[in-house]
Write a protein that holds these residues in place. Structure first.
Motif, PDB file in Angstrom:
ATOM      1  N   TYR A 265       0.847  -1.178   0.000  1.00 53.22           N
ATOM      2  CA  TYR A 265       0.000   0.000   0.000  1.00 53.22           C
ATOM      3  C   TYR A 265       0.890   1.238   0.000  1.00 53.22           C
TER       4      TYR A 265
ATOM      5  N   THR B 274       0.992   5.469  -0.051  1.00 50.58           N
ATOM      6  CA  THR B 274       0.265   6.722   0.128  1.00 50.58           C
ATOM      7  C   THR B 274       1.165   7.852  -0.341  1.00 50.58           C
TER       8      THR B 274
ATOM      9  N   ASN C  25      -4.783  16.379  -3.362  1.00 52.26           N
ATOM     10  CA  ASN C  25      -5.407  15.324  -2.580  1.00 52.26           C
ATOM     11  C   ASN C  25      -4.343  14.400  -1.996  1.00 52.26           C
TER      12      ASN C  25
ATOM     13  N   THR D 231      -9.917  17.451   2.393  1.00 53.40           N
ATOM     14  CA  THR D 231      -8.747  16.692   1.991  1.00 53.40           C
ATOM     15  C   THR D 231      -7.869  16.393   3.201  1.00 53.40           C
TER      16      THR D 231
ATOM     17  N   GLY E  93     -11.444  13.276   3.754  1.00 51.44           N
ATOM     18  CA  GLY E  93     -11.781  13.262   5.172  1.00 51.44           C
ATOM     19  C   GLY E  93     -13.275  13.493   5.377  1.00 51.44           C
TER      20      GLY E  93
ATOM     21  N   THR F 228      -4.136   6.897  -1.908  1.00 48.76           N
ATOM     22  CA  THR F 228      -3.679   5.566  -1.527  1.00 48.76           C
ATOM     23  C   THR F 228      -3.727   4.690  -2.763  1.00 48.76           C
TER      24      THR F 228
ATOM     25  N   LEU G 147      -1.082  11.212   4.570  1.00 50.72           N
ATOM     26  CA  LEU G 147      -1.611   9.970   5.119  1.00 50.72           C
ATOM     27  C   LEU G 147      -0.494   8.925   5.171  1.00 50.72           C
TER      28      LEU G 147
ATOM     29  N   PHE H 274      -7.015   5.008  -4.893  1.00 52.85           N
ATOM     30  CA  PHE H 274      -8.121   5.586  -4.138  1.00 52.85           C
ATOM     31  C   PHE H 274      -7.743   7.005  -3.741  1.00 52.85           C
ATOM     32  N   ASP H 275      -8.578   7.980  -4.084  1.00 48.14           N
ATOM     33  CA  ASP H 275      -8.405   9.328  -3.548  1.00 48.14           C
ATOM     34  C   ASP H 275      -8.973   9.325  -2.133  1.00 48.14           C
ATOM     35  N   VAL H 276      -8.290   9.977  -1.225  1.00 48.05           N
ATOM     36  CA  VAL H 276      -8.676   9.943   0.181  1.00 48.05           C
ATOM     37  C   VAL H 276      -9.328  11.256   0.560  1.00 48.05           C
TER      38      VAL H 276
END
Length: 186
Positions: A122, A124, A136, A167, A162, A139, A171, A158-160
């Protein structure tokens, strides 16, 4: 200087922005310092051509393999994340090599971090658009099992966001350490 390193059973590998070195556990230099893009020599493309830093080295204790990664940025299509996964427990090589376009459309993938988990690697990073404005946190999951075997590997991004669509910046991924595996599906 983006200092990063990890320890395996017999080695310590240190990546310092644009250079990499391999040591034994007594601190003796075994290889390097060499350019950070040295693992990708002969691979072609932006991973071989660019030594852009933000390096990461992790020891995957589950597979007894070394994972090196660094940026290849400011390419016409966007930001690449280069991966080298050792074919054996020896960090001196050889490696299976990968190039993932993680930030398309001229974007920049900055401050990447890697977490080792049983079902994937993974990554980030903070993404900056083509005008270098923060866009942004992202992940990315890559197919760890395929990469350990040297097979073509898929990537999922994946856009993360909150709470409330805000944004998130910088992370950090979960990273498995120790001898106990997480519960299934964790």
């Amino acid at each position: 200087p983006d200092v990063n390193g990890d320890v395996g059973p017999n080695h310590y590998v240190q990546y310092i922005n644009l250079i990499i070195a391999v040591y034994d556990k007594l601190g003796n230099l075994l290889a390097g310092p060499m350019p950070g893009n040295a693992p990708w020599v002969g691979f072609g493309g932006p991973c071989e051509a660019n030594n852009d830093g933000d390096p990461i080295v992790v020891y995957d204790q589950l597979a007894d393999r070394w994972v090196f990664s660094q940026l290849a940025i400011f390419t016409a299509e966007g930001g690449h994340q280069c991966f080298a996964v050792s074919q054996t427990p020896d960090p001196l090589g050889p490696y299976f090599l990968y190039d993932f376009l993680v930030s398309p459309n001229g974007a920049l993938n900055d401050y990447p971090k890697i977490g080792v988990w049983p079902d994937g690697y993974y990554i980030t990073f903070n993404e900056f658009d083509a005008s270098l404005q923060f866009a942004n946190a992202v992940t990315v999951a890559v197919d760890r099992q395929a990469m350990i075997l040297g097979l073509p590997a898929a990537m999922v991004r994946f856009d993360v966001l909150g709470a409330g669509g805000d944004t998130i910046f910088s992370l950090q991924p979960a990273n498995l350490e120790g001898r106990l595996l997480p519960p299934a599906g964790a």
